[in-house]
Scaffold this motif. Structure first.
Motif, PDB file in Angstrom:
ATOM      1  N   ILE B 176       0.822  -1.221   0.000  1.00  0.00           N
ATOM      2  CA  ILE B 176       0.000   0.000   0.000  1.00  0.00           C
ATOM      3  C   ILE B 176       0.850   1.263   0.000  1.00  0.00           C
ATOM      4  O   ILE B 176       0.366   2.334  -0.327  1.00  0.00           O
ATOM      5  CB  ILE B 176      -0.988   0.031   1.190  1.00  0.00           C
ATOM      6  N   ILE B 183      -6.154   2.506  -3.907  1.00  0.00           N
ATOM      7  CA  ILE B 183      -7.096   1.761  -3.070  1.00  0.00           C
ATOM      8  C   ILE B 183      -8.345   2.613  -2.849  1.00  0.00           C
ATOM      9  O   ILE B 183      -8.229   3.768  -2.421  1.00  0.00           O
ATOM     10  CB  ILE B 183      -6.476   1.437  -1.677  1.00  0.00           C
ATOM     11  N   VAL B 238      -6.849   0.344   6.436  1.00  0.00           N
ATOM     12  CA  VAL B 238      -5.774   0.930   5.626  1.00  0.00           C
ATOM     13  C   VAL B 238      -4.915   1.871   6.472  1.00  0.00           C
ATOM     14  O   VAL B 238      -3.695   1.798   6.449  1.00  0.00           O
ATOM     15  CB  VAL B 238      -6.356   1.665   4.392  1.00  0.00           C
TER      16      VAL B 238
END
Lengths: 173, 287
Positions: B176, B183, B238
């Motif tokens: 990420i 995302i 996240v």
């Protein structure tokens, strides 16, 4: 090429590659997620002791393996290390001093050449591949950390059994 | 001819290496099945696995001695926790049964479960130019390009990234932190969504774009995957908001997230191998 020398190159190169790439050593050794360039240092040091042709092959294979298990552009490190080996070969007559400060200077110059090649090919392949410009801090850490590693590898490479195994005079005999 | 090669072997080999390197760069983005990268990778993988095994055991041996005392204390603490959890488990089981019966009464469709494969992180990009990691599971284990990867830390599911390349025995994951990794995220309270992307290598933070200006976001609000676009499953954590900038002349606000995920602290991750299938089934059920 002597069998013992081949074994040495495989063993030495794979250990350095593993240290540079593995997540285990990354956890222990990395500073702000940055690892030193062990392969580049080993190429410079080996070039002063071992046969030029063998070091060229060593640098290409190590560079390619580094590419396979790291970033996306396969061949970039192989090309960089091959070019550095060729430059060392070309200016070999000037590289007569075999002292630690001289190796440090040579490593610093090679690191700048490496970054220059990275940028050139990052620019060429920018349509199909994006090379991110790392911060000045990351590059600074990378350069300083690599220079710190030079004395340690210098000690390993200049131990008598290694010099005896790799020295060109022995090889010629 | 032979003498010419012997005399110029350095130059000839150098030119050959340059040609191989540059053509390999072109191969990287082409659709060839057996690229030099795949061939080299398959040859070198057994060595890497062997080294990983040896060094991990050596490091574990040293660390286990120093950790003995800490483990003893932890053991006592955990025993107490187990007793507490047993009580909870008893309550949870009765609630689960009740929930199942109620679902049956309401005729709810049970959504399919994701199939996970645990994998170990064996390598990390040393250049810090990309945020990629290499896992010890490959196409032989059913891993495909695009499979989502997550990990569980302190009971929370954290998004790690997605598989971008598979070899027979290993796969490469774009995390990420990588700025190429987009995302779809949503804030857990307001349910407003945006697009998060990494800021690597400049920082270890994520930037959220296209997040509506009217949404009221506060410091440390949690962002999870929204599940839009069929790239990542919904509900994976996240990061937390650490910088919120409302724009006066824009319909979007700028948010910076600090990921809870710390790659230096995790060794194992989970790869969802049937995400596409489950996603399709769930879409059909919704239709």
């Amino acid at each position: 090429m002597n069998f013992k020398r081949i074994i040495f190159y495989i063993f030495f190169g794979s250990i350095l590659l593993f240290i540079q790439l593995s997540s285990i050593f990354n956890r222990i050794m990395s500073i702000r997620n940055v690892m030193p360039d062990l392969i580049l240092v080993s190429i410079i040091l080996l070039f002063q002791i071992a046969d030029d042709y063998e070091v060229l092959i060593y640098s290409f294979i190590c560079g390619f393996l580094l590419d396979v298990f790291s970033g996306n552009l396969a061949g970039l490190n192989a090309l960089t290390f091959s070019v550095i080996s060729a430059l060392l070969f070309k200016f070999k007559s000037l590289l007569y001093m075999k002292t630690l400060p001289f190796y440090l200077l040579l490593t610093l110059l090679s690191l700048f050449i490496k970054l220059f090649i990275y940028y050139i090919f990052g620019y060429i392949f920018k349509e199909i591949f994006t090379l991110y410009s790392a911060t000045l801090l990351s590059y600074g850490i990378h350069i300083l950390y690599t220079l710190v590693i030079v004395p340690f590898l210098y000690i390993i490479i200049t131990i008598p059994p290694v010099i005896n195994l790799l020295s060109k005079k022995m090889y010629e005999k | 001819m032979n003498q010419y090669f012997v005399k110029n072997k350095f130059s000839i080999t150098f030119i050959l290496f340059i040609v191989i390197s540059i053509s390999s760069m072109f191969f990287t983005t082409s659709s060839f099945i057996l690229t030099p990268k795949i061939i080299f990778g398959a040859i070198a993988y057994p060595f890497i696995k062997a080294y990983n095994f040896i060094f991990e055991n050596i490091i574990n041996l040293f660390s286990s001695v120093s950790e003995l005392k800490r483990l003893k204390d932890e053991n006592i603490q955990l025993k107490n926790e187990v007793n507490k959890l047993k009580d909870f488990q008893f309550k949870a089981e009765s609630l689960e049964n009740e929930n199942r019966e109620l679902k049956k009464l309401l005729e709810f469709h049970q959504s399919s479960e994701y199939k996970n494969i645990p994998a170990q992180i064996i390598m990390k990009d040393p250049s810090n130019l990309y945020s990629t990691i290499i896992l010890n599971k490959g196409s032989i284990n059913g891993i495909k390009k695009g499979n989502p990867v997550y990990t569980i830390l302190n009971g929370e599911k954290l998004l790690v990234g997605k598989v971008i390349e598979t070899n027979y025995f290993y796969c490469k994951v774009m995390t990420i932190f990588d700025s190429r990794c987009l995302i779809s995220v949503k804030e857990t309270f307001t349910n407003y969504s945006g697009i998060a992307k990494g800021d690597s290598p400049d920082s270890q933070l994520l930037e959220v774009d296209y997040f509506p200006n009217e949404a009221e976001i506060f410091y440390e609000d949690v962002f999870v995957t929204a599940g839009y676009g069929g790239v990542f499953p919904p509900g994976l954590i996240v990061g937390k908001a650490i910088d919120i900038q409302k724009q006066n002349f824009s319909i979007y606000q700028k948010i910076k997230l600090k990921p809870i995920l710390d790659l230096s602290k995790i060794s194992y991750v989970l790869i969802i191998i049937n995400f596409d299938e489950v996603n399709n089934i769930n879409m059909n059920l919704k239709d």
